[in-house]
Design a protein around this motif. Structure first.
Motif, PDB file in Angstrom:
ATOM      1  N   UNK A 191      33.556  53.541-125.013  1.00 38.50           N
ATOM      2  CA  UNK A 191      34.033  52.705-123.910  1.00 38.50           C
ATOM      3  C   UNK A 191      35.560  52.774-123.805  1.00 38.50           C
ATOM      4  N   UNK A 192      36.225  52.760-124.954  1.00 39.97           N
ATOM      5  CA  UNK A 192      37.681  52.833-124.946  1.00 39.97           C
ATOM      6  C   UNK A 192      38.153  54.126-124.284  1.00 39.97           C
ATOM      7  N   UNK A 242      42.223  56.604-111.828  1.00 38.68           N
ATOM      8  CA  UNK A 242      42.654  55.650-110.801  1.00 38.68           C
ATOM      9  C   UNK A 242      44.106  55.889-110.455  1.00 38.68           C
ATOM     10  N   UNK A 243      44.859  56.189-111.502  1.00 39.57           N
ATOM     11  CA  UNK A 243      46.274  56.411-111.331  1.00 39.57           C
ATOM     12  C   UNK A 243      46.512  57.609-110.404  1.00 39.57           C
ATOM     13  N   UNK A 260      37.655  53.935-120.616  1.00 42.02           N
ATOM     14  CA  UNK A 260      38.664  53.113-119.935  1.00 42.02           C
ATOM     15  C   UNK A 260      39.960  53.887-119.758  1.00 42.02           C
ATOM     16  N   UNK A 261      40.363  54.589-120.812  1.00 42.91           N
ATOM     17  CA  UNK A 261      41.632  55.318-120.716  1.00 42.91           C
ATOM     18  C   UNK A 261      41.536  56.430-119.674  1.00 42.91           C
ATOM     19  N   UNK A 272      31.874  44.515-116.339  1.00 44.05           N
ATOM     20  CA  UNK A 272      32.471  45.840-116.553  1.00 44.05           C
ATOM     21  C   UNK A 272      32.027  46.436-117.885  1.00 44.05           C
ATOM     22  N   UNK A 273      32.105  45.615-118.945  1.00 46.44           N
ATOM     23  CA  UNK A 273      31.736  46.118-120.262  1.00 46.44           C
ATOM     24  C   UNK A 273      30.252  46.464-120.315  1.00 46.44           C
ATOM     25  N   UNK A 317      31.846  51.529-128.924  1.00 50.62           N
ATOM     26  CA  UNK A 317      33.110  50.916-128.527  1.00 50.62           C
ATOM     27  C   UNK A 317      34.175  51.974-128.301  1.00 50.62           C
ATOM     28  N   UNK A 368      39.423  56.502-117.075  1.00 49.06           N
ATOM     29  CA  UNK A 368      39.363  55.856-115.756  1.00 49.06           C
ATOM     30  C   UNK A 368      40.753  55.543-115.261  1.00 49.06           C
ATOM     31  N   UNK A 369      41.543  55.001-116.202  1.00 48.22           N
ATOM     32  CA  UNK A 369      42.892  54.637-115.807  1.00 48.22           C
ATOM     33  C   UNK A 369      43.614  55.854-115.235  1.00 48.22           C
ATOM     34  N   UNK A 416      33.766  39.264-114.480  1.00 49.49           N
ATOM     35  CA  UNK A 416      34.200  40.622-114.150  1.00 49.49           C
ATOM     36  C   UNK A 416      34.291  41.464-115.423  1.00 49.49           C
ATOM     37  N   UNK A 417      34.902  40.889-116.460  1.00 47.50           N
ATOM     38  CA  UNK A 417      35.023  41.630-117.722  1.00 47.50           C
ATOM     39  C   UNK A 417      33.647  41.880-118.324  1.00 47.50           C
TER      40      UNK A 417
END
Lengths: 680, 680
Positions: free
Chosen positions: A59-60, A70-71, A63-64, A398-399, A56, A66-67, A394-395
């Protein structure tokens, strides 16, 4: 290893400090003994929690990051590639950073007579304990089993992938497949998925057999490696997963036809690869020479392929249709989007279980269920439920996807049975390159003979390039790692996935510009028109085969009206002698909802002329229409055939171009009272 | 029994027709043998799929019937009651309709020396198989184990409830707790939850001990039943779950204060009951007489209670705060609601795992995590993510809850170790009635001494009546069913749940009208005002204790500004000498977002006067305000204390009444340029 996420904590499922000790509160004589077992169980539960927590946090972190990517519009590394990198790092830490021995679950040996039972009852000083079979352990690895507890904890049962993680991924793929461009290229997609995968599997299998022979000659092979194993490898590695490529396509709005071809091919070839691999496994020649060619076994395998594939297909389609019917009749569910969403979720899950219970492949059934749900059920859902179901899956998708990719990174270091053979690995890379080439170019040539709208060389190169291997190849490879050959195949697959995801994923954007593929395309916009209306209609006719046209008109005239509120009323599509039946099967809502649903359904862009044609025998006058169309009125039931053909052309993009090219989407200015049913 | 939903299919996790047979493709000698094992594994997988399918069809049926009920406004049967009825029917069918013998997993006995290992290695004709410990089987039941395969398949590992099904239910309860009325009644709720549950547990435990003594006298008791078992029963059955009552309250818009009291009490007392039951279990006197009172053991139990509770609380709060901080700093996540939702989900799940890994109670941690997320993180989420997270947990909660209730119905017939003792059952019903009465009435009397806004007799009767028992009591009871006393407790709990859910659930509507409790209340509307502003302010001060006021002002002035974008800027709440620190910690967004977030947050209704006060030292003129307030301007840092007090009163409903009673919600007409930070 650890079964599924939290629950199957093997022994001592009682997580709580003293819950089980209370159970044995009766006899104080065995209290100490039980306490010890209890502590072990607790320790095991704690380790399970820690190992899940590791994933987990991975994954966290993913995600951070990726953000951040993407940003800043970083496109050279996709989230899945990132998840793998983090997985690798944690894998290294776990492998080299944790103590490698743990004495507490010392294995116990006792000889048994005949064959392993699934359940063992063991008598320990008068008490009976139940044990369940976990699997075979090769004699050389017994000593490994005792070693690193933490590494074992982070190793999941391979079936977790097939029963928990793949279904949402595959369902989501099917559910988001509803694209006009997909159906326009259906023939090509089917050819790539079925023929292409078979060709690729066969070529890779044979090339690898050559490599294996070579290795045997050179003395690099220290175990058995049969021809069927090579073919299995071919099937496993033929499952493409261009998730990275498609993400970039989506972001850059690359050519929609190419997108449809790639997406459609990868979705369907996952299904083909699964079933292909189980049919290869089912190929077991009888008699003495068990690894020579056996015609009976071969045809049995073909039969298995056809049986499993069609069975799973049917299962998925039937559950989808049942869900559509439920949502069709229980229209008042609209007021309770929670109930609607829950129902949708449960029905889709039951497809998986139903298929597995019947001996078919759940993942394949789920794919076709997703497609059916998108095609029919989606139209019957309330607006809120549409977005809820999409967001829910979608969620989950994604997970699950990022979990699998982190797990892959981790597995490179924590999996204990790796066999890396340089010759085999290099051979495999060459083989998948050749296999992909032999799949794309000849098939595209053949398809181009029949296609009016050719698949250009640039598209072919891009498809060749986009042959990533991902979650499905991994899940198929990890499913069985019992023998030498399978372990070598697994390690090689892992490397291929890493390489293709990182290199191909990173190279997509340069490749797109190098191949001059259009980006920034409006999905509703077709290639610049060059010919007039009749020629375009002609083109559409040539593109779609008679079988597809037949299916389309059946779907449009009968299935859509029966299963959804969005088709034309049955009263207009059935011959007039069926009038009464048609009237019973058509809910009054169809007439009311039609226009509203059309507008919400972004895949269908209608102009007034089309709508009048669709309504056939009802008399409608289009008020205030600004288009150049003449409203065709008062058509009778005999127009059915041409109705469906015109609708087909419209859906295939012949007619809607005019609307979008004028820059606006026309909405039919309809008065409700003219929509009442005028059935014969 | 079957572990968790799909994966832990015990032996032979290879679902596929021939996947494992391929693994053994090397040695043809043992092929037949393996094929047999493979077939058994496949059969087991099939049965697992069928049993899960049964539950899914049950849920589907429940959903369709609920829809019918909701549609026709039937209120005498709640969805959970319905799920139980369907579960009962299927349970009867499974119990009496399926063949009762299955020969294939014949247990194997082999004597072991010392104590059970968690892993067994068994040597079967030269091959090693790994087995894991599943649990102890009492000697009398060995023969039962062999019996009905299908009944065993539909019996889940009790820890599934604690690790899979309860967390989403409890989290959802915490996440949807964000109600002004909850915080207004916080003192009373805490008293009911902590004191009340302890009182109820103690009284029920003692009454049941009397019943057990009586049963022993009459000769109705055929096993051991200790005082600690009775107390455990008291703790198990003290967990109330008024899901049915609250659903009806919601539908009828019953009195909001009563709703808050009932909801808050039931949510928190679940946590108290779990921790209470583990501390009772931890009460293990040392020495000879293990069931007499032992002061050391008693204080150890109290310590365990305090330790587990505060640890779990901290764990949940910390994860919630971390999530809030992440969402605070990564504000650009707003553009990617999928990432935001996934992150939120993962962080909330990690609370559970973290607490379990540290030896605390995951379910309790998840509850406090949910409350923290709702209080802080929710304010930082984008609008889309707010609805996504709510909907996601709503669906999970709905599915999990109805699954538990169907399982309860099923368990009445499929659970194989029921012990129904009429005396114990009647005693238990009387005890829970008396326990509830001794919990509600005296506590309400004491609370009313301190409350200005009294809890009326009608409310007390309604709370007394609403003491349903549900999912939590069931999950606690099924957790350990190893001994005679625990089996009897489980069977009794099951009956109590059935009775209370059906009878109390059905009687809520008549009860409401009989007790003259207001329905059709606007949640934003307070009881009709009788006194002027200063008296109301006075009332609020009396109602909320100093501890709560202290916490509130700390939360409002420091936590909210640091953790969310919705509090007042830190620059206004910190003393002036902290100006620089405050300026660093305050994101410029606070000023921009403040107004926007306020409006979205339905729990905060502001009028212009309040806003001016909150902004303390910034000079703002309210344009176009229609209220009677004079805009207080140019206040300096010393106003901090009174700021928080006025905000407290506003939140507690003292100030907002004026706005709603005038029928409109005033929106502060703010000019952006006046909002720039004017920190000292």
């Amino acid at each position: 290893g650890l079964g599924p996420p939290p629950p199957a904590r093997g022994p001592g499922s009682r997580g709580h400090p003293g819950a089980a000790a209370a159970g044995g509160g009766g006899g104080s004589s065995s209290a100490m003994e039980e306490l010890a077992t209890e502590q072990e169980a607790e320790e095991s539960h704690r380790q399970d929690s820690v190992s899940l927590l590791t994933f987990i946090l991975l994954l966290t972190l993913t995600i951070l990051t990726i953000w951040l990517f993407k940003h800043r519009r970083v496109r050279f590394l996709h989230e899945t590639g990132l998840a793998m990198i983090y997985g690798l790092i944690v894998g290294v830490i776990l492998r080299y950073g944790t103590p490698s021995t743990s004495g507490h679950d010392k294995p116990f040996s006792c000889s048994q007579e005949d064959r392993p039972f699934t359940t063992l009852l063991v008598n320990v000083s008068g008490k009976f304990f139940e044990y369940t079979l976990k699997g075979e352990i090769s004699p050389g690895k017994i000593h490994n089993v005792e070693q690193n507890d933490m590494l074992r904890k982070v190793t999941f049962d391979p079936e977790v992938f097939f029963n928990i993680l793949l279904p949402p991924i595959i369902f989501h793929a099917g559910y988001s497949l509803k694209k006009r461009h997909f159906f326009r290229n259906l023939g090509s997609i089917l050819a790539y998925a079925f023929l292409g995968t078979a060709v690729s599997c066969f070529i890779i299998g044979n090339l690898m057999y050559g490599v294996v022979k070579l290795m045997k000659l050179v003395g690099q092979l220290s175990g058995k490696f049969y021809y069927t194993d090579c073919l299995l490898f071919g099937a496993i590695i033929s499952a493409t997963d261009p998730v990275t490529v498609l993400a970039i396509f989506n972001e850059l709005h690359a050519d929609v036809d190419l997108y449809a071809l790639l997406f459609g091919e990868s979705v369907l070839n996952d299904a083909v690869a699964i079933v292909l691999s189980s049919s290869i496994v089912a190929y077991q020649p009888t008699g003495e020479n068990t690894h020579a060619f056996d015609a009976a076994a071969f045809f049995k395998s073909v039969g298995v392929f056809l049986g499993i594939f069609s069975g799973s297909f049917m299962m998925g389609a039937v559950t989808g249709v049942v869900t559509a019917l439920i949502s069709f009749f229980f229209t008042k569910l609209h007021c309770f989007p929670l109930l609607e969403t829950a129902l949708f979720f449960l029905m889709s899950w039951s497809t998986f279980l139903l298929a597995e219970a019947c001996g078919f492949t759940g993942v394949v059934a789920v794919l076709f269920c997703g497609i059916t749900q998108a095609h029919y059920t989606y139209n019957n859902l309330s607006v809120e439920s549409r977005s809820r179901t999409k967001q829910l899956f979608e969620v989950l998708h994604f997970l699950a996807e990022n979990f699998i990719f982190s797990y892959m990174g981790l597995a490179l270091f924590t999996f204990q049975k790796h066999i890396f053979s340089p010759v085999f690995i290099i051979g495999a890379f060459v083989a998948i390159f050749l296999g992909r080439a032999a799949h794309i170019y000849p098939l595209s040539f053949l398809l181009n003979l029949g296609r009016r709208h050719k698949i250009s060389w640039n598209f072919q190169h891009m498809m060749m390039f986009s042959g990533l291997r991902g979650a499905m190849a991994f899940a198929l490879a990890i499913r069985d790692t019992a023998t030498y050959s399978h372990q070598m195949m697994f390690s090689t697959t892992l490397l291929i996935v890493f390489f293709t995801v990182w290199i191909v994923g990173g190279g997509t954007t340069p490749m797109l510009s190098w191949l001059n593929i259009r980006v920034g395309v409006d999905p509703d916009q077709d290639p610049p028109p060059t010919n007039d209306n009749s020629e375009r209609r002609n083109r559409t006719k040539q593109e779609s085969a008679w079988l597809f046209r037949l299916w389309y008109s059946f779907d449009h005239n009968y299935l859509k009206p029966i299963l959804t509120h969005s088709g034309p009323p049955l009263t207009t599509t059935l011959p007039s002698w069926c009038g009464l039946v048609a009237h019973c099967l058509t809910s009054p809502q169809v007439y009311d909802n039609q226009e509203q649903l059309r507008e919400e359904d972004s895949d269908f862009i209608l102009n007034d002329g089309d709508l009048t044609v669709t309504y056939g025998d009802t008399t409608i006058t289009a008020n205030g229409s600004s288009g150049p169309h003449t409203a065709t009125t008062s058509l009778d039931g005999r127009r059915t055939k041409s109705n469906s053909e015109e609708a087909l052309e419209r859906d295939l993009g012949a007619a809607d171009h005019e609307v979008t090219s004028r820059g606006t989407r026309l909405v039919f200015p309809l008065e409700d009272n003219t929509m009442s049913c005028l059935s014969p």
